[in-house]
Design a protein around this motif. Structure first.
Motif, PDB file in Angstrom:
ATOM      1  N   VAL A   1       0.850  -1.199   0.000  1.00 20.33           N
ATOM      2  CA  VAL A   1       0.000   0.000   0.000  1.00 20.33           C
ATOM      3  C   VAL A   1       0.880   1.242   0.000  1.00 20.33           C
ATOM      4  O   VAL A   1       0.698   2.153  -0.810  1.00 20.33           O
ATOM      5  N   HIS A   2       1.855   1.278   0.888  1.00 16.72           N
ATOM      6  CA  HIS A   2       2.773   2.417   0.955  1.00 16.72           C
ATOM      7  C   HIS A   2       3.500   2.611  -0.371  1.00 16.72           C
ATOM      8  O   HIS A   2       3.579   3.722  -0.903  1.00 16.72           O
ATOM      9  N   ARG A   3       4.030   1.526  -0.895  1.00 17.20           N
ATOM     10  CA  ARG A   3       4.790   1.602  -2.154  1.00 17.20           C
ATOM     11  C   ARG A   3       3.902   2.036  -3.328  1.00 17.20           C
ATOM     12  O   ARG A   3       4.319   2.824  -4.175  1.00 17.20           O
ATOM     13  N   ALA A   4       2.693   1.484  -3.379  1.00 19.41           N
ATOM     14  CA  ALA A   4       1.792   1.809  -4.494  1.00 19.41           C
ATOM     15  C   ALA A   4       1.373   3.276  -4.461  1.00 19.41           C
ATOM     16  O   ALA A   4       1.269   3.920  -5.511  1.00 19.41           O
ATOM     17  N   LEU A   5       1.119   3.805  -3.278  1.00 18.10           N
ATOM     18  CA  LEU A   5       0.772   5.234  -3.178  1.00 18.10           C
ATOM     19  C   LEU A   5       1.919   6.108  -3.676  1.00 18.10           C
ATOM     20  O   LEU A   5       1.716   7.018  -4.479  1.00 18.10           O
ATOM     21  N   ALA A   6       3.126   5.829  -3.193  1.00 22.45           N
ATOM     22  CA  ALA A   6       4.283   6.624  -3.617  1.00 22.45           C
ATOM     23  C   ALA A   6       4.524   6.507  -5.120  1.00 22.45           C
ATOM     24  O   ALA A   6       4.788   7.502  -5.806  1.00 22.45           O
ATOM     25  N   LYS A   7       4.382   5.298  -5.645  1.00 23.82           N
ATOM     26  CA  LYS A   7       4.603   5.077  -7.084  1.00 23.82           C
ATOM     27  C   LYS A   7       3.567   5.809  -7.929  1.00 23.82           C
ATOM     28  O   LYS A   7       3.911   6.481  -8.907  1.00 23.82           O
ATOM     29  N   GLN A   8       2.295   5.684  -7.539  1.00 28.25           N
ATOM     30  CA  GLN A   8       1.246   6.328  -8.335  1.00 28.25           C
ATOM     31  C   GLN A   8       1.385   7.846  -8.317  1.00 28.25           C
ATOM     32  O   GLN A   8       1.235   8.505  -9.345  1.00 28.25           O
TER      33      GLN A   8
ATOM     34  N   ASP B   1      -6.638   6.180 -10.479  1.00 30.48           N
ATOM     35  CA  ASP B   1      -6.688   4.724 -10.302  1.00 30.48           C
ATOM     36  C   ASP B   1      -6.862   4.436  -8.817  1.00 30.48           C
ATOM     37  O   ASP B   1      -5.880   4.324  -8.077  1.00 30.48           O
ATOM     38  N   LYS B   2      -8.121   4.320  -8.393  1.00 30.88           N
ATOM     39  CA  LYS B   2      -8.414   4.106  -6.973  1.00 30.88           C
ATOM     40  C   LYS B   2      -7.953   2.750  -6.460  1.00 30.88           C
ATOM     41  O   LYS B   2      -7.923   2.514  -5.263  1.00 30.88           O
ATOM     42  N   THR B   3      -7.578   1.838  -7.369  1.00 30.61           N
ATOM     43  CA  THR B   3      -7.090   0.523  -6.936  1.00 30.61           C
ATOM     44  C   THR B   3      -5.579   0.514  -6.732  1.00 30.61           C
ATOM     45  O   THR B   3      -5.022  -0.514  -6.342  1.00 30.61           O
ATOM     46  N   LEU B   4      -4.931   1.622  -7.023  1.00 24.52           N
ATOM     47  CA  LEU B   4      -3.470   1.725  -6.887  1.00 24.52           C
ATOM     48  C   LEU B   4      -2.759   0.610  -7.638  1.00 24.52           C
ATOM     49  O   LEU B   4      -1.891  -0.073  -7.126  1.00 24.52           O
ATOM     50  N   GLY B   5      -3.182   0.417  -8.867  1.00 25.28           N
ATOM     51  CA  GLY B   5      -2.558  -0.613  -9.694  1.00 25.28           C
ATOM     52  C   GLY B   5      -2.942  -2.026  -9.293  1.00 25.28           C
ATOM     53  O   GLY B   5      -2.189  -2.961  -9.529  1.00 25.28           O
ATOM     54  N   GLY B   6      -4.101  -2.192  -8.672  1.00 24.33           N
ATOM     55  CA  GLY B   6      -4.573  -3.504  -8.274  1.00 24.33           C
ATOM     56  C   GLY B   6      -4.230  -3.902  -6.846  1.00 24.33           C
ATOM     57  O   GLY B   6      -4.592  -4.983  -6.394  1.00 24.33           O
ATOM     58  N   VAL B   7      -3.560  -3.042  -6.110  1.00 28.08           N
ATOM     59  CA  VAL B   7      -3.189  -3.340  -4.727  1.00 28.08           C
ATOM     60  C   VAL B   7      -4.392  -3.222  -3.794  1.00 28.08           C
ATOM     61  O   VAL B   7      -4.509  -3.951  -2.822  1.00 28.08           O
ATOM     62  N   ALA B   8      -5.323  -2.310  -4.090  1.00 28.02           N
ATOM     63  CA  ALA B   8      -6.432  -2.009  -3.184  1.00 28.02           C
ATOM     64  C   ALA B   8      -7.781  -2.186  -3.869  1.00 28.02           C
ATOM     65  O   ALA B   8      -7.872  -2.230  -5.097  1.00 28.02           O
ATOM     66  N   GLU B   9      -8.824  -2.259  -3.046  1.00 24.84           N
ATOM     67  CA  GLU B   9     -10.197  -2.221  -3.561  1.00 24.84           C
ATOM     68  C   GLU B   9     -10.533  -0.796  -3.971  1.00 24.84           C
ATOM     69  O   GLU B   9     -11.095  -0.551  -5.017  1.00 24.84           O
ATOM     70  N   THR B  10     -10.203   0.136  -3.093  1.00 21.49           N
ATOM     71  CA  THR B  10     -10.466   1.549  -3.358  1.00 21.49           C
ATOM     72  C   THR B  10      -9.735   2.382  -2.321  1.00 21.49           C
ATOM     73  O   THR B  10      -9.156   1.856  -1.372  1.00 21.49           O
TER      74      THR B  10
END
Length: 161
Positions: free
Chosen positions: A17-24, A117-126
């Motif tokens: 989650v942390h990584r996906a937020l920073a990446k997005q 992309d509310k799923t953060l590249g598929g990491v999250a539901e929203t």
């Protein structure tokens, strides 16, 4: 005696989650070429860099039991720490205002970057915004800092009670 199954946290999911937020944010805010996008707080960049860091949320960091039963959800509560250190206070303040603004054409908006992309590249539901943005200026360095709360909803696998 009946055992309650342990929820499969999908090893590393919170880290992702942390990584996906920073990446997005990094990928969608390319106009901020003088910014660091960090998945976790980093003391080495202290108060001297423009940056967006993903911090654990205040209070409940992880809510495991948001929904009971199979295919329930859990959430990870984080805060984005946005820091601007510019040549003058007006410029730093204006940049913070742009970053927390929303709307079509707001190319520096964290909201537009996150909601793309509310799923953060598929990491999250929203993702959701459960609170308000806090803003302050450091008295010593004049770094402008905004705190943005986010709730990242994840699907629990194998959940049952």
């Amino acid at each position: 005696m009946q055992l309650i199954p342990v929820i499969d946290l999908m090893a590393g999911q919170v880290v992702e989650v942390h990584r996906a937020l920073a990446k997005q944010l990094s990928e969608r805010l390319k106009v901020l070429n003088n910014f660091n996008f960090l998945a976790f707080p980093d003391a080495s960049t202290m108060r001297t860099d423009n940056k967006i860091e993903v911090w654990p949320g205040t209070g409940d960091y992880i809510e495991y039991w948001g929904t009971f039963g199979p295919a329930g959800v859990k959430s990870v509560n984080v805060r984005l720490r946005i820091q601007t250190v510019m040549g003058d206070a007006v410029t730093a303040g204006e940049l913070i205002a742009e970053l927390v603004s929303a709307g079509a054409g707001a190319e520096r908006s964290i909201w537009e970057a996150l909601l793309a992309d509310k799923t953060l590249g598929g990491v999250a539901e929203t993702i959701a915004v459960p609170g308000t943005v806090e803003y302050d200026v450091d008295d010593e360095t004049y770094a402008h800092v905004a705190w943005v709360p986010l709730q990242v909803v994840l699907r629990k696998s194998g959940a049952s009670v």
